[in-house]
Design a protein around this motif. Structure first.
Motif, PDB file in Angstrom:
ATOM      1  N   GLY A 234       0.827  -1.204   0.000  1.00 18.84           N
ATOM      2  CA  GLY A 234       0.000   0.000   0.000  1.00 18.84           C
ATOM      3  C   GLY A 234       0.858   1.249   0.000  1.00 18.84           C
ATOM      4  O   GLY A 234       2.058   1.211  -0.240  1.00 18.84           O
ATOM      5  N   THR A 235       0.200   2.389   0.278  1.00 16.94           N
ATOM      6  CA  THR A 235       0.903   3.664   0.275  1.00 16.94           C
ATOM      7  C   THR A 235       0.604   4.434   1.559  1.00 16.94           C
ATOM      8  O   THR A 235      -0.517   4.401   2.058  1.00 16.94           O
ATOM      9  CB  THR A 235       0.535   4.514  -0.955  1.00 16.94           C
ATOM     10  N   THR A 236       1.621   5.110   2.068  1.00 21.57           N
ATOM     11  CA  THR A 236       1.464   5.898   3.291  1.00 21.57           C
ATOM     12  C   THR A 236       1.174   7.356   2.988  1.00 21.57           C
ATOM     13  O   THR A 236       0.987   8.146   3.904  1.00 21.57           O
ATOM     14  CB  THR A 236       2.730   5.820   4.157  1.00 21.57           C
ATOM     15  N   TYR A 237       1.134   7.729   1.724  1.00 17.11           N
ATOM     16  CA  TYR A 237       0.927   9.119   1.327  1.00 17.11           C
ATOM     17  C   TYR A 237      -0.451   9.607   1.781  1.00 17.11           C
ATOM     18  O   TYR A 237      -1.476   9.016   1.430  1.00 17.11           O
ATOM     19  CB  TYR A 237       1.064   9.257  -0.188  1.00 17.11           C
TER      20      TYR A 237
ATOM     21  N   GLN B 191     -12.829  -0.583  13.229  1.00 14.43           N
ATOM     22  CA  GLN B 191     -13.104  -1.159  11.909  1.00 14.43           C
ATOM     23  C   GLN B 191     -12.660  -0.254  10.755  1.00 14.43           C
ATOM     24  O   GLN B 191     -13.310  -0.210   9.713  1.00 14.43           O
ATOM     25  CB  GLN B 191     -14.600  -1.495  11.772  1.00 14.43           C
ATOM     26  N   GLN B 192     -11.555   0.486  10.950  1.00 16.89           N
ATOM     27  CA  GLN B 192     -11.016   1.318   9.872  1.00 16.89           C
ATOM     28  C   GLN B 192     -10.281   0.440   8.859  1.00 16.89           C
ATOM     29  O   GLN B 192      -9.593  -0.507   9.237  1.00 16.89           O
ATOM     30  CB  GLN B 192     -10.061   2.364  10.428  1.00 16.89           C
ATOM     31  N   ILE B 193     -10.417   0.768   7.605  1.00 18.68           N
ATOM     32  CA  ILE B 193      -9.786   0.000   6.534  1.00 18.68           C
ATOM     33  C   ILE B 193      -8.311   0.410   6.433  1.00 18.68           C
ATOM     34  O   ILE B 193      -7.987   1.588   6.420  1.00 18.68           O
ATOM     35  CB  ILE B 193     -10.498   0.262   5.187  1.00 18.68           C
ATOM     36  N   PHE B 194      -7.420  -0.586   6.346  1.00 22.16           N
ATOM     37  CA  PHE B 194      -5.991  -0.322   6.243  1.00 22.16           C
ATOM     38  C   PHE B 194      -5.641   0.098   4.823  1.00 22.16           C
ATOM     39  O   PHE B 194      -6.096  -0.500   3.856  1.00 22.16           O
ATOM     40  CB  PHE B 194      -5.171  -1.547   6.623  1.00 22.16           C
ATOM     41  N   LYS B 195      -4.782   1.119   4.716  1.00 20.58           N
ATOM     42  CA  LYS B 195      -4.325   1.595   3.405  1.00 20.58           C
ATOM     43  C   LYS B 195      -2.866   1.232   3.164  1.00 20.58           C
ATOM     44  O   LYS B 195      -2.427   1.213   2.017  1.00 20.58           O
ATOM     45  CB  LYS B 195      -4.486   3.110   3.331  1.00 20.58           C
TER      46      LYS B 195
ATOM     47  N   SER C 105      19.400 -16.727  13.553  1.00 15.78           N
ATOM     48  CA  SER C 105      19.232 -15.289  13.795  1.00 15.78           C
ATOM     49  C   SER C 105      17.914 -15.016  14.501  1.00 15.78           C
ATOM     50  O   SER C 105      16.991 -15.815  14.448  1.00 15.78           O
ATOM     51  CB  SER C 105      19.247 -14.502  12.485  1.00 15.78           C
ATOM     52  N   GLY C 106      17.851 -13.865  15.115  1.00 16.73           N
ATOM     53  CA  GLY C 106      16.623 -13.439  15.754  1.00 16.73           C
ATOM     54  C   GLY C 106      15.821 -12.530  14.845  1.00 16.73           C
ATOM     55  O   GLY C 106      16.165 -12.311  13.685  1.00 16.73           O
ATOM     56  N   LEU C 107      14.728 -11.991  15.380  1.00 11.89           N
ATOM     57  CA  LEU C 107      13.875 -11.063  14.647  1.00 11.89           C
ATOM     58  C   LEU C 107      13.918  -9.701  15.321  1.00 11.89           C
ATOM     59  O   LEU C 107      13.893  -9.614  16.547  1.00 11.89           O
ATOM     60  CB  LEU C 107      12.427 -11.559  14.621  1.00 11.89           C
ATOM     61  N   ASN C 108      13.958  -8.651  14.528  1.00 10.98           N
ATOM     62  CA  ASN C 108      13.898  -7.295  15.045  1.00 10.98           C
ATOM     63  C   ASN C 108      13.191  -6.445  13.995  1.00 10.98           C
ATOM     64  O   ASN C 108      13.809  -5.958  13.045  1.00 10.98           O
ATOM     65  CB  ASN C 108      15.297  -6.759  15.335  1.00 10.98           C
ATOM     66  N   TYR C 109      11.870  -6.314  14.123  1.00 10.06           N
ATOM     67  CA  TYR C 109      11.047  -5.619  13.148  1.00 10.06           C
ATOM     68  C   TYR C 109      10.289  -4.472  13.788  1.00 10.06           C
ATOM     69  O   TYR C 109       9.921  -4.522  14.963  1.00 10.06           O
ATOM     70  CB  TYR C 109      10.014  -6.587  12.554  1.00 10.06           C
ATOM     71  N   GLN C 110      10.032  -3.449  12.997  1.00 13.76           N
ATOM     72  CA  GLN C 110       9.135  -2.352  13.345  1.00 13.76           C
ATOM     73  C   GLN C 110       7.955  -2.467  12.391  1.00 13.76           C
ATOM     74  O   GLN C 110       8.099  -2.345  11.181  1.00 13.76           O
ATOM     75  CB  GLN C 110       9.834  -0.995  13.170  1.00 13.76           C
ATOM     76  N   ILE C 111       6.745  -2.692  12.952  1.00 14.94           N
ATOM     77  CA  ILE C 111       5.549  -2.863  12.138  1.00 14.94           C
ATOM     78  C   ILE C 111       4.693  -1.610  12.288  1.00 14.94           C
ATOM     79  O   ILE C 111       4.432  -1.156  13.399  1.00 14.94           O
ATOM     80  CB  ILE C 111       4.785  -4.123  12.561  1.00 14.94           C
ATOM     81  N   GLU C 112       4.245  -1.086  11.159  1.00 15.31           N
ATOM     82  CA  GLU C 112       3.397   0.103  11.130  1.00 15.31           C
ATOM     83  C   GLU C 112       2.188  -0.165  10.247  1.00 15.31           C
ATOM     84  O   GLU C 112       2.327  -0.744   9.172  1.00 15.31           O
ATOM     85  CB  GLU C 112       4.165   1.308  10.584  1.00 15.31           C
ATOM     86  N   ILE C 113       1.015   0.287  10.700  1.00 16.05           N
ATOM     87  CA  ILE C 113      -0.216   0.142   9.943  1.00 16.05           C
ATOM     88  C   ILE C 113      -0.845   1.515   9.790  1.00 16.05           C
ATOM     89  O   ILE C 113      -1.001   2.251  10.775  1.00 16.05           O
ATOM     90  CB  ILE C 113      -1.188  -0.839  10.619  1.00 16.05           C
ATOM     91  N   TYR C 114      -1.201   1.867   8.556  1.00 10.70           N
ATOM     92  CA  TYR C 114      -1.782   3.174   8.244  1.00 10.70           C
ATOM     93  C   TYR C 114      -3.209   2.996   7.742  1.00 10.70           C
ATOM     94  O   TYR C 114      -3.521   2.018   7.078  1.00 10.70           O
ATOM     95  CB  TYR C 114      -0.957   3.871   7.158  1.00 10.70           C
ATOM     96  N   SER C 115      -4.062   4.000   8.052  1.00 10.58           N
ATOM     97  CA  SER C 115      -5.424   3.991   7.515  1.00 10.58           C
ATOM     98  C   SER C 115      -5.769   5.353   6.973  1.00 10.58           C
ATOM     99  O   SER C 115      -5.117   6.337   7.234  1.00 10.58           O
ATOM    100  CB  SER C 115      -6.424   3.591   8.567  1.00 10.58           C
TER     101      SER C 115
END
Length: 110
Positions: free
Chosen positions: A26-29, A60-64, A100-110
């Motif tokens: 998707g797009t964060t714009y 219930q917001q739709i993810f963009k 290896s381990g995991l190191n993530y930054q997760i972001e969700i935009y709507s």
């Protein structure tokens, strides 16, 4: 003649998919950050680590857009296994490389 640009786009997409470490859908714009979380999982020698991250928006917001950034720049893989862009829920599967381990930054935009 028209197939050459399409073939070039497909080849560039394959190269990008093999080289990219981050999941960007998707797009964060002009979209608002709805949720973010840092996901860390310690390494175990000779084992692959797998972590499922689930988020469902109570409003219930739709993810963009969905972004999962590999902070350590490893060969870990992030995939959307359910929901995602166009839905109000998402399930993201994170799988590390062996040892290896995991190191993530997760972001969700709507």
């Amino acid at each position: 003649m028209k197939t050459a640009p399409i073939l070039l786009i497909v080849l560039l997409s394959i190269i990008c998919l093999s080289e990219c470490k981050d999941l960007i859908v998707g797009t964060t714009y002009n979209n608002r950050l709805l949720w973010q979380q840092k996901v860390e999982y310690n390494a175990i020698p000779l084992k692959k680590r797998v972590k499922e991250v689930f988020y469902s928006d109570p409003g219930q917001q739709i993810f963009k857009a969905i972004i999962a950034r590999d902070i350590d720049h490893t060969d870990a893989i992030a995939t959307v296994t359910a929901g995602g862009v166009g839905f109000s829920y998402v399930n993201i599967r994170l799988k590390s490389e062996r040892g290896s381990g995991l190191n993530y930054q997760i972001e969700i935009y709507s």
